[in-house]
Write a protein that holds these residues in place. Structure first.
Motif, mmCIF file in Angstrom:
data_model
loop_
_atom_site.group_PDB
_atom_site.id
_atom_site.type_symbol
_atom_site.label_atom_id
_atom_site.label_comp_id
_atom_site.label_asym_id
_atom_site.label_seq_id
_atom_site.Cartn_x
_atom_site.Cartn_y
_atom_site.Cartn_z
ATOM 1 N N ASP A 232 7.014 17.032 14.831
ATOM 2 C CA ASP A 232 6.186 18.463 14.829
ATOM 3 C C ASP A 232 4.769 18.638 14.481
ATOM 4 O O ASP A 232 4.307 19.445 14.847
ATOM 5 C CB ASP A 232 7.010 19.262 13.866
ATOM 6 N N ILE B 245 14.357 17.290 16.433
ATOM 7 C CA ILE B 245 14.638 16.133 15.679
ATOM 8 C C ILE B 245 14.633 14.737 16.454
ATOM 9 O O ILE B 245 14.088 13.622 16.173
ATOM 10 C CB ILE B 245 16.242 16.301 15.017
ATOM 11 N N GLY C 83 18.076 21.954 20.403
ATOM 12 C CA GLY C 83 18.103 21.546 19.532
ATOM 13 C C GLY C 83 17.532 20.073 19.537
ATOM 14 O O GLY C 83 18.345 19.173 19.302
ATOM 15 N N THR D 185 21.320 18.274 13.887
ATOM 16 C CA THR D 185 21.780 17.636 15.133
ATOM 17 C C THR D 185 21.333 16.142 15.114
ATOM 18 O O THR D 185 19.997 15.662 15.040
ATOM 19 C CB THR D 185 21.279 18.381 16.314
ATOM 20 N N GLU E 92 6.604 12.556 0.427
ATOM 21 C CA GLU E 92 7.352 13.560 0.738
ATOM 22 C C GLU E 92 6.973 14.586 -0.717
ATOM 23 O O GLU E 92 7.216 14.232 -1.652
ATOM 24 C CB GLU E 92 8.878 13.318 0.768
#
Ligand SMILES: Cc1cc2nc3c(=O)[nH]c(=O)nc-3n(C[C@H](O)[C@H](O)[C@H](O)COP(=O)(O)OP(=O)(O)OC[C@H]3O[C@@H](n4cnc5c(N)ncnc54)[C@H](O)[C@@H]3O)c2cc1C
Length: 408
Positions: free
Chosen positions: A292, A305, A302, A50, A37
């Motif tokens: 993504d 995710i 939404g 969400t 990351e």
């Protein structure tokens, strides 16, 4: 500066929902995995907060649901839209065939920290923060690892499989030369917060009027507000000034007029550009992209995710055993794309339908008040009204955890 080298079985670039879920599941199944990351922590605002009923169901399947729900969150049980004079409810979640009949709104960093802390229970899990994938290492037409920038210099990581989970501006998909189809998005979003009072309505809702659109998510003590603007028009909105912006927000949500002075600086309004695209082929030998990085999602519904997490679960189900045996082939990677391509196409198709039929005409309109399209009205019928909520909450082709837990 010297280059350090390490070797692992699976190297995942990107610690978002897709990368953290995949890393956790592979480590849990005993596959050595290194997750990179680029940021020092998960503490970034406006990532979409969400957690859908399908993801909560996976937490149940993993035996982690009770612990997960102890994290601070609010629960959305119904979603409504005001389109001109028409009020329509587009999300009823009360009859979903899962344990949690609500969308949990939770800061995404809490969700990602939760996955990280559970991943760290396994020896196979190696999470490296502040480590940015910059290039692929290829040999004989096959990806055999990647190069990463770290505070201590360059790191070369050799891996049997590299997974691009580095989001919609994916470096890895670009370096791999994977072809992207841009499906188009007519809008961008300006995000900001307004405090919430006990006397406010408690429903999460959207409001569409001629030339403007706003969504307000109930976050218990504040409203997370999304003001939707025509693509590329943020500078024009800013040029008109904060007073004009506050006035528009007040017209869209009159109940919040008493606190609009909280938006006292453009720094409090974040611009998020929206993209909807999809890779033609999600993989090449030694590399696959999911989340993504394979398909940027519109914020409509939404669901981005949710899709990223579902991709990760499907990828873990298909890849864990071949990774353990060292037998991942392009056919194995093709199986992951084949499993996830239909849900992706279906969801993006719906998002584009809503963009074209509702959002674009409303944003382009100069005067006439918009009306709810006929299919929204049809979906208010008792027999049909639970369909959109189900699609939003569970997606199509929901995944289930099939990877075993291997202690160690
Ligand atoms: C305006 C807007 C609002 C949205 N709201 C919602 C919402 O409310 N609910 C929802 O479900 N979805 C929402 N989405 C979509 C959602 O944000 C994404 O679909 C989802 O986050 C995808 O998860 P991911 O793990 O694939 O990628 P990301 O969440 O983008 O994670 C990618 C990670 O990789 C890291 N990274 C990037 N490059 C590198 C690199 N080279 N090396 C190492 N690390 C790297 C990034 O720092 C990041 O942590 C929204 C999108 C937009 C544009």
């Amino acid at each position: 500066m010297s280059t350090n080298s390490i070797k692992t079985t699976c190297c995942i670039a990107g610690g978002g929902p897709a990368g953290m879920m995949l890393g956790f599941l592979l480590a849990r199944a005993g596959v050595p995995v290194t997750v990179l990351e680029k940021h020092p922590d998960f503490l970034r605002d406006f990532r979409g907060d969400t957690v859908h009923p399908s993801t909560l169901e996976m937490m149940h399947e993993l035996g982690l649901l009770d612990e997960f729900l102890k994290l601070p969150h609010s629960e959305v049980r119904q979603i409504s839209m005001q389109i001109g004079d028409d009020r329509v409810t587009i999300g009823y979640f009360d009859k979903l065939p899962v344990h949690c009949k609500f969308i949990a709104l939770m800061p995404q960093w809490d969700f990602l920290n939760f996955l990280a802390s559970h991943g760290q229970r396994y020896n196979a899990f190696d999470l490296r923060m502040r480590t940015e994938a910059t290039a692929l290492i290829e040999e004989n037409g096959r990806v055999v690892g990647l190069r990463a920038r770290t505070p201590g210099g360059e790191l070369a990581i050799r891996a049997d499989l590299v997974v691009g989970c580095d989001g919609r501006h994916s470096t890895l998909r670009e370096r791999a030369g994977l072809e992207v189809d841009d499906l188009g998005a007519p809008m961008d979003v300006m995000w900001f917060r307004l405090s919430r009072k006990a006397s406010d309505d408690d429903e999460t809702f959207g409001h569409i009027e001629a030339g403007r659109m706003m969504v307000m998510l109930n976050r218990t003590d504040y409203w997370q507000c999304a003001y939707v603007i025509p693509k590329g028009s943020a500078d024009e909105v800013k040029r008109k000034g904060l007073d004009a912006f506050r006035q528009t927000v007040g017209e869209m949500s009159p109940f919040a007029r008493d606190r609009l002075d909280e938006i006292d600086d453009w720094d409090k309004v974040k611009l998020l550009t929206v993209a909807v695209d999809r890779l033609r082929q999600w993989y090449k030998p030694g590399l696959i992209c999911i989340g993504d990085a394979a398909h940027a999602m519109s914020p409509i519904g939404g669901v981005g995710i949710n899709l990223a997490v579902q991709d990760a679960v499907a990828a873990a189900n298909i890849l864990a055993e071949p990774l353990r045996r060292g037998t991942v082939t392009p056919e194995t990677l093709h199986a992951v794309q084949q499993r996830r391509e239909f849900p992706t196409r279906f969801t993006q198709g719906l998002q584009i339908l809503l963009q074209n039929r509702i959002i674009s005409p409303a944003l382009a309109s100069q005067g006439e008040r918009p009306k709810a399209p006929w299919f929204f009205k049809l979906l208010q019928w008792p027999l049909l009204r639970r369909i959109p909520g189900r699609v939003m909450a569970l997606g199509v082709r929901p995944e289930h955890i099939r990877t075993p837990e291997t202690i160690g």
